[in-house]
Design an enzyme around this catalytic site. Structure first.
Site, PDB file in Angstrom:
ATOM      1  N   TYR A  96       0.840  -1.204   0.000  1.00  0.00           N
ATOM      2  CA  TYR A  96       0.000   0.000   0.000  1.00  0.00           C
ATOM      3  C   TYR A  96       0.870   1.247   0.000  1.00  0.00           C
ATOM      4  O   TYR A  96       1.731   1.428   0.854  1.00  0.00           O
ATOM      5  CB  TYR A  96      -0.943  -0.013   1.204  1.00  0.00           C
ATOM      6  CG  TYR A  96      -1.842  -1.224   1.191  1.00  0.00           C
ATOM      7  CD1 TYR A  96      -2.915  -1.312   0.303  1.00  0.00           C
ATOM      8  CD2 TYR A  96      -1.578  -2.309   2.018  1.00  0.00           C
ATOM      9  CE1 TYR A  96      -3.713  -2.431   0.256  1.00  0.00           C
ATOM     10  CE2 TYR A  96      -2.380  -3.448   1.978  1.00  0.00           C
ATOM     11  CZ  TYR A  96      -3.439  -3.502   1.091  1.00  0.00           C
ATOM     12  OH  TYR A  96      -4.223  -4.625   1.023  1.00  0.00           O
ATOM     13  N   TYR A 137       8.297  11.543   3.701  1.00  0.00           N
ATOM     14  CA  TYR A 137       7.299  10.467   3.664  1.00  0.00           C
ATOM     15  C   TYR A 137       7.089   9.980   2.232  1.00  0.00           C
ATOM     16  O   TYR A 137       7.147   8.774   1.952  1.00  0.00           O
ATOM     17  CB  TYR A 137       5.985  10.976   4.256  1.00  0.00           C
ATOM     18  CG  TYR A 137       4.821  10.030   4.081  1.00  0.00           C
ATOM     19  CD1 TYR A 137       4.722   8.864   4.840  1.00  0.00           C
ATOM     20  CD2 TYR A 137       3.814  10.310   3.156  1.00  0.00           C
ATOM     21  CE1 TYR A 137       3.648   7.999   4.678  1.00  0.00           C
ATOM     22  CE2 TYR A 137       2.736   9.445   2.992  1.00  0.00           C
ATOM     23  CZ  TYR A 137       2.665   8.298   3.754  1.00  0.00           C
ATOM     24  OH  TYR A 137       1.601   7.435   3.584  1.00  0.00           O
TER      25      TYR A 137
END
Length: 276
Positions: free
Chosen positions: A18, A44
């Site tokens: 994911y 991130y």
């Protein structure tokens, strides 16, 4: 992801991973598809893209789902934050210039299992190996999403919600930047697996039913019978189409797969998944 992918490649086990819309960078207003350039602009996003690249380099059979604005009944997410604030705040300021599609965790899980069940074999899944965008249809702002949550809360509980005021991202600066454009084109997933992309409103209704009424309805996924052609806190948001080659239809024995991603705390997690 690299270690999981290496193990999956060595053991002929598919990997489900994911990822996030953040890898695209969030520039412009056009929906991103899987061929769009990736321009991650924070740590991130950079690490998520690096994980994707490590999986692809391993040559393992894999499905990478890039999704956006994930929320659900449990955990720390935008929906639960809004419902909690609705109990104590007379008004809220929510950003209105970040655009995307809120995606329930239950829908992500249901689509994952449905795609694995559709393939049924490692060989068939290998023909579909790659990256897929995954989100409901419809593009809205966080402000619109907050208003919809409050409207459904009022309809289900007869409680008057707070006034939701629209604010620009510039009025609420955060340490980690969030993309202004989180629009995802999910045509590839629909064309490859025959997935009917649901509207974000009906998905919100399903989650709200479970959240406020205690209903435990499983998420439903509509796959056609044949093969046709998130970083930072939710507090950062508030203040006080290309056709793809269809998968060949092969029906050997069921198989197992490994799913990897992050939990609500950001820690890496992996789970064995077995299609029914």
């Amino acid at each position: 992801p690299a270690e999981l992918a290496a193990w999956c490649a060595a053991n002929n086990v598919p990997l489900v991973h994911y990822s996030t819309d953040y890898v695209y960078g969030g520039r412009g207003v056009t929906p991103f598809d899987e061929h769009s350039a990736c321009e991650p602009d924070n740590v991130y996003a950079q690490t998520k893209l690096a994980g994707e690249q490590a999986i692809a380099a391993s040559a393992c059979t894999h499905l990478i789902f890039r999704t956006s604005w994930v929320y659900g009944v449990r955990g720390k997410n935008f929906l639960n934050t809004m419902l909690a604030l609705a109990e104590t705040k007379p008004q809220l300021g929510v950003v209105n210039d970040q655009i995307g599609a809120p995606t329930p965790a239950s829908m992500i899980a249901a689509v994952t299992l449905a795609t694995l069940a559709k393939a049924r074999s490692v060989d068939q899944l290998a023909a579909c190996s790659g990256i897929y965008n995954l989100a409901p249809s419809g593009f809205i702002s966080w402000h619109t999403f907050a208003e919809a949550i409050m409207a459904q809360r009022a309809a289900m509980t007869d409680k008057q919600g707070p006034q939701v005021n629209a604010i620009p991202t510039s009025d609420y600066p955060t340490a980690a930047s969030r993309p202004l454009n989180s629009r995802l084109d999910c045509t590839k997933l629909s064309n490859t697996f025959g997935w009917h992309q649901p509207d974000w409103r009906e998905q919100l209704q399903t989650v709200m039913n479970e959240r406020l009424s205690g209903l435990q309805e499983p998420a439903r996924v509509d796959l056609q019978p044949s093969y046709p052609e998130s970083a930072g806190s939710v507090q950062d948001l508030i203040s006080p189409a290309r056709p793809e080659t269809p998968c060949p239809q092969v029906r050997p024995a069921p198989f197992r797969a490994i799913a990897s991603g992050q939990d609500n705390s950001g820690r890496a997690r992996s789970t064995e998944m077995k299609p029914a």
